[in-house]
Design an enzyme around this catalytic site. Structure first.
Site, PDB file in Angstrom:
ATOM      1  N   GLY A 103       0.764  -1.235   0.000  1.00  0.00           N
ATOM      2  CA  GLY A 103       0.000   0.000   0.000  1.00  0.00           C
ATOM      3  C   GLY A 103       0.792   1.281   0.000  1.00  0.00           C
ATOM      4  N   GLY A 138       3.480  -3.648  -3.958  1.00  0.00           N
ATOM      5  CA  GLY A 138       3.234  -3.864  -5.378  1.00  0.00           C
ATOM      6  C   GLY A 138       3.619  -2.610  -6.151  1.00  0.00           C
ATOM      7  N   ARG A 139       2.734  -1.611  -6.054  1.00  0.00           N
ATOM      8  CA  ARG A 139       2.916  -0.348  -6.780  1.00  0.00           C
ATOM      9  C   ARG A 139       4.297   0.266  -6.582  1.00  0.00           C
ATOM     10  NH1 ARG A 139      -1.473   3.016  -7.911  1.00  0.00           N
ATOM     11  NH2 ARG A 139      -2.664   1.845  -6.375  1.00  0.00           N
ATOM     12  N   ARG A 145      -6.608   3.224 -15.309  1.00  0.00           N
ATOM     13  CA  ARG A 145      -6.534   4.004 -14.067  1.00  0.00           C
ATOM     14  C   ARG A 145      -7.182   5.389 -14.162  1.00  0.00           C
ATOM     15  NH1 ARG A 145      -2.471   5.550 -11.979  1.00  0.00           N
ATOM     16  NH2 ARG A 145      -3.040   5.171  -9.819  1.00  0.00           N
ATOM     17  N   TYR A 173     -10.065   5.497 -11.535  1.00  0.00           N
ATOM     18  CA  TYR A 173      -9.717   6.149 -10.265  1.00  0.00           C
ATOM     19  C   TYR A 173      -9.458   7.650 -10.434  1.00  0.00           C
ATOM     20  CZ  TYR A 173      -8.074   1.307  -9.241  1.00  0.00           C
ATOM     21  OH  TYR A 173      -7.935  -0.039  -9.092  1.00  0.00           O
ATOM     22  N   CYS A 204     -15.575   4.058 -27.444  1.00  0.00           N
ATOM     23  CA  CYS A 204     -16.844   4.768 -27.459  1.00  0.00           C
ATOM     24  C   CYS A 204     -17.400   4.928 -26.051  1.00  0.00           C
ATOM     25  CB  CYS A 204     -17.796   3.959 -28.334  1.00  0.00           C
ATOM     26  SG  CYS A 204     -19.221   4.874 -28.805  1.00  0.00           S
ATOM     27  N   GLU A 205     -16.675   5.663 -25.200  1.00  0.00           N
ATOM     28  CA  GLU A 205     -17.092   5.959 -23.829  1.00  0.00           C
ATOM     29  C   GLU A 205     -16.463   7.304 -23.501  1.00  0.00           C
ATOM     30  OE1 GLU A 205     -18.231   3.780 -21.125  1.00  0.00           O
ATOM     31  OE2 GLU A 205     -18.079   1.816 -22.086  1.00  0.00           O
ATOM     32  N   TYR A 238      -0.614  -1.650 -12.104  1.00  0.00           N
ATOM     33  CA  TYR A 238      -2.044  -1.623 -12.412  1.00  0.00           C
ATOM     34  C   TYR A 238      -2.310  -0.996 -13.788  1.00  0.00           C
ATOM     35  CZ  TYR A 238      -1.880  -2.703  -7.502  1.00  0.00           C
ATOM     36  OH  TYR A 238      -1.559  -3.289  -6.300  1.00  0.00           O
TER      37      TYR A 238
HETATM   38  C1  LIG Z   1      -3.095  -5.212  -3.781  1.00  0.00           C
HETATM   39  C2  LIG Z   1      -2.508  -5.809  -2.578  1.00  0.00           C
HETATM   40  C3  LIG Z   1      -1.199  -5.487  -2.200  1.00  0.00           C
HETATM   41  C4  LIG Z   1      -0.339  -4.490  -2.945  1.00  0.00           C
HETATM   42  O1  LIG Z   1      -0.825  -3.188  -2.867  1.00  0.00           O
HETATM   43  P1  LIG Z   1       0.101  -1.974  -3.428  1.00  0.00           P
HETATM   44  O2  LIG Z   1      -0.702  -0.774  -3.165  1.00  0.00           O
HETATM   45  O3  LIG Z   1       0.290  -2.231  -4.889  1.00  0.00           O
HETATM   46  O4  LIG Z   1       1.367  -2.009  -2.680  1.00  0.00           O
HETATM   47  C5  LIG Z   1      -0.677  -6.116  -1.093  1.00  0.00           C
HETATM   48  N1  LIG Z   1      -1.405  -7.000  -0.368  1.00  0.00           N
HETATM   49  C6  LIG Z   1      -2.669  -7.340  -0.704  1.00  0.00           C
HETATM   50  C7  LIG Z   1      -3.413  -8.317   0.104  1.00  0.00           C
HETATM   51  C8  LIG Z   1      -3.271  -6.747  -1.818  1.00  0.00           C
HETATM   52  O5  LIG Z   1      -4.517  -7.070  -2.143  1.00  0.00           O
END
Ligand SMILES: *Cc1c(COP(=O)(O)O)cnc(C)c1O
Length: 429
Positions: free
Chosen positions: A243, A284-285, A321, A325, A353-354, A382
């Protein structure tokens, strides 16, 4: 920081001219930088290693952010683990070379067959999100003669994140078991034959750019660890989720990363001090976000009395995205603009077409012409992983750069592949 920069008037990914990739692979195309991925992983892993006793911090890359095989292999080679959320991701993590003992399986709706596959593969940990899943996991594992190590994903009732659609830690969200329930479930699990509860997990949201919400949630978890141990339960692991956010809305070459990562690591060390748990992290991100761009070509200009539209060959099916978002991406022209180039406010839109197929509205950019290449920056997370074939458009191509080399790690889908998976109903054959 990242490894996309101008050289002799053209935007390069590491030592590869993006114009060469456009000419040889076509557009739209995602381009990822190995050096950037490696840098972010190493930086994060080193900072987290400092939060726990030696060998007790584990990084599981959340592969839903970017599941490209080249990206996964790059991270597996660095020693990363993988955080997966479906059988497909478990399979792909294994195919990319992540050893099963470094794979975590999260997700709010795992099916029986998915659990069977993951347990049989010998994965490290299942993050259990509901009581029903606990029973199912035990039944499946016992039938395979296994006892699967697992943790409870707890909902700390603290949500955070850049957008309501990416907040996951509030009690209004569908994720995890409640703080109240986890005591009873831990006790129940002790009598189940197919699971061994090892601890707790949480994940409160995505694109979080300050440590306060994490700290509030982690402090609650630390108290819960102590309480559960007081009830006689084994709590050896604390999986702190992902996150951590990245900057999208300032020039993408602005070096922001280490500050936040270091502040986060210091906070984690403080909040978990003395707990004696193994820590897990699921970024992740943060690892892949600014390691990727989406390169697209301007197809047409559509001047209106009050607006100027630039229609590009990428669309919301390739990068959703902005539509989903209201996300912001920097736009860099591939041919470097002269300092005194005329600037025009464009709505940059895709062919779908949106009306939501709009990447940006009223963005000042150096004057564009049909055929020009532009790059949506910070599109590595993402982006391709959320792409689709909406409008019967081909799944986008993906390229991984390493130094002066590049490889097409996912060729553009062909029309044969796109149409070939359809089947006619017999009564209309
Ligand atoms: C999506 C997700 C992550 C990664 O989130 P990021 O914001 O990309 O770091 C980690 N753990 C779980 C359980 C997730 O669903």
């Amino acid at each position: 920081m990242h490894h996309f920069s101008y050289r002799d008037g053209s935007l390069f990914a590491e030592d590869v001219d993006l114009r060469r990739i456009a000419a040889e692979v076509g557009t739209p195309v995602y381009v990822y930088s190995s050096a950037t991925i490696e840098r972010h992983y190493r930086l994060f892993a080193a900072a987290m290693a400092g939060t726990a006793e030696a060998g007790k911090a584990h990084v599981f890359y959340a592969m839903k952010a970017n599941g490209n095989l080249g990206v996964l292999k790059t991270l597996a080679a660095l020693g990363a683990g993988a955080d997966t959320v479906s059988e497909g991701e478990v399979r792909k993590a294994l195919a990319a070379g992540f050893p099963p003992e470094k794979i975590v399986f999260s997700g709010v709706g795992k099916s029986e067959s998915e659990l069977r596959y993951a347990v049989a593969a010998g994965i490290y940990q299942v993050n259990v999100e509901t009581e029903g899943e606990l029973d199912l996991l035990s039944k499946v594992a016992a039938s395979l003669g296994r006892r699967q190590e697992a943790v409870f994903r707890v909902n700390p009732d603290i949500g955070a994140g850049g957008h309501a659609k990416i907040t996951t830690g509030s009690s209004e969200n569908k994720f995890g078991v409640s703080f109240e329930e986890v005591h009873r479930l831990y006790a129940r699990a002790a009598n189940l034959p197919g699971v061994r509860m090892m601890g707790l997990a949480l994940h409160i949201g995505s694109q979080i750019r300050e440590t306060e919400a994490f700290e509030a949630a982690y402090a609650k978890m630390a108290q819960l660890v102590v309480a559960l141990r007081g009830e006689g339960h084994r709590v050896d692991r604390l999986d702190l989720g992902g996150g951590l956010g990245i900057p999208y809305d300032i020039p993408a070459d602005f070096d922001h990363g280490p500050g936040l990562i270091e502040a986060y690591a210091a906070m984690v060390a403080r909040v978990t001090a003395g707990l004696d748990v193994e820590l897990g992290f699921e970024p992740g991100r943060l690892i892949v976000g600014n390691a990727g761009i989406l390169m697209t070509q301007v197809l047409h200009l559509n001047p209106r009395p009050t607006k100027q539209f630039a229609v590009v060959d990428a669309a919301m099916n390739d990068l959703v995205r902005p539509a989903m978002y209201e996300a912001y991406h920097e736009i860099w022209p591939v041919r470097e603009a002269a300092a005194d180039a005329r600037r025009i406010a464009y709505d940059v839109v895709g062919p779908i077409c949106e009306s939501s197929d709009t990447f940006t509205a009223g963005r000042e950019l150096p004057e564009l012409a049909p055929g020009d290449l532009i790059a949506f920056m910070t599109a590595g997370a993402y982006g391709a992983s959320m792409s689709s074939t909406y409008n019967q458009r081909l799944l986008v191509a993906e390229v991984l750069v390493k130094g002066s080399e590049y490889a097409v790690t996912r060729p553009r889908q062909s029309y044969e592949e796109l149409l070939g998976s359809d089947r006619s109903p017999p009564w209309l054959a």
